[in-house]
Design an enzyme around this catalytic site. Sequence first.
Site, PDB file in Angstrom:
ATOM      1  N   LYS A   1      -8.512 -65.390  12.822  1.00  0.00           N
ATOM      2  CA  LYS A   1      -7.630 -66.551  12.999  1.00  0.00           C
ATOM      3  C   LYS A   1      -7.264 -67.148  11.642  1.00  0.00           C
ATOM      4  O   LYS A   1      -6.113 -67.512  11.398  1.00  0.00           O
ATOM      5  CB  LYS A   1      -8.329 -67.601  13.882  1.00  0.00           C
TER       6      LYS A   1
ATOM      7  N   ASP B   1      -5.601 -74.667  22.018  1.00  0.00           N
ATOM      8  CA  ASP B   1      -6.160 -73.666  22.945  1.00  0.00           C
ATOM      9  C   ASP B   1      -5.568 -73.831  24.349  1.00  0.00           C
ATOM     10  O   ASP B   1      -5.636 -72.914  25.170  1.00  0.00           O
ATOM     11  CB  ASP B   1      -7.678 -73.861  23.062  1.00  0.00           C
TER      12      ASP B   1
ATOM     13  N   GLN C   1     -14.474 -72.942  18.741  1.00  0.00           N
ATOM     14  CA  GLN C   1     -14.700 -71.569  19.197  1.00  0.00           C
ATOM     15  C   GLN C   1     -15.759 -71.537  20.300  1.00  0.00           C
ATOM     16  O   GLN C   1     -16.836 -72.120  20.172  1.00  0.00           O
ATOM     17  CB  GLN C   1     -15.129 -70.700  18.001  1.00  0.00           C
TER      18      GLN C   1
END
Length: 286
Positions: free
Chosen positions: A52, A119, A96
């Site tokens: 990422k 997200d 995460q």
Amino acid sequence: MAEIVSGKQVAAAYREELKAKVLTLKDEGIKPALTVILIGDNPASHSYVKGKQKACQEVGIVSNLIVKSDSITEEELLQLIDEQNNDESVHGILVQLPLPKHINELKVIERISPYKDVDGFHPISVGRLLTGQDTFVPCTPQGILELVKRQSFEISGKHVVVIGRSNIVGKPVSQLFLQQHATVTICHSRTKNLKEITLQADILIAAVGKAHMIDGSYIKQGAFVIDVGVNRLNNGSLTGDIDFDSAVEKASYITPVPGGVGPMTITMLLANTVKAAETLHTEKIS
Ligand code: GUN
């Protein structure tokens, strides 16, 4: 024999478009920035986060990485999120997953500002998706839709079968395809006669996490087959949920693992971060 859909190629083209958007924002004095919070030492999570960060750099997005040991308390993590919520230079926040067991994942997701929810996991984002409003769409589902659209594969009226009902992939991808006027069936571990259903799929999306679970005998001739599985074999190599060699004979399009859905997922995270920067900017000047 199916055409192999290179997520890597589609993602590269998409990232070029994002680069241009980032430059426009920078001209307006906005530097799009993403904060990734990583807890503990799960090797897979560390590897995903590295990918990422690299992708952010590639398109000119500032990436801030905060790594904490898994001894962090839930309260400390929530405070960390508050700091990022209040930091005007940060446009997107990603924690995460998975998190250590002593931390309530839902509580953490709900603490992220819906304005910075790149997200798309916050219940507000989920609700907006369900009701067809503009929102942050989870990255993997958005990447899958983009892959299908860019092959000019007709979706409206088609039967989409999704195997898997997770909050990250199965549920949101079903909503996305429903919005595209597909007929959607969601299958899962308790589904009876799975093969009978998958054989009806014009578009088959496998997101189960079981290596090679779906072979060619599950696939209708000419289907678009999307493999979301990322399974590590004993020899260390990565493989999908689809048995590629038999599926490729039946499908008209198929995504490989690696190099299919994965690069698209990361690209949609970049797209959501740019969207967050644009939105926060617009809200500030209006
Ligand atoms: N872990 C596995 N996939 C994801 C994802 O898409 N977002 C976050 N935050 N964690 C993940």
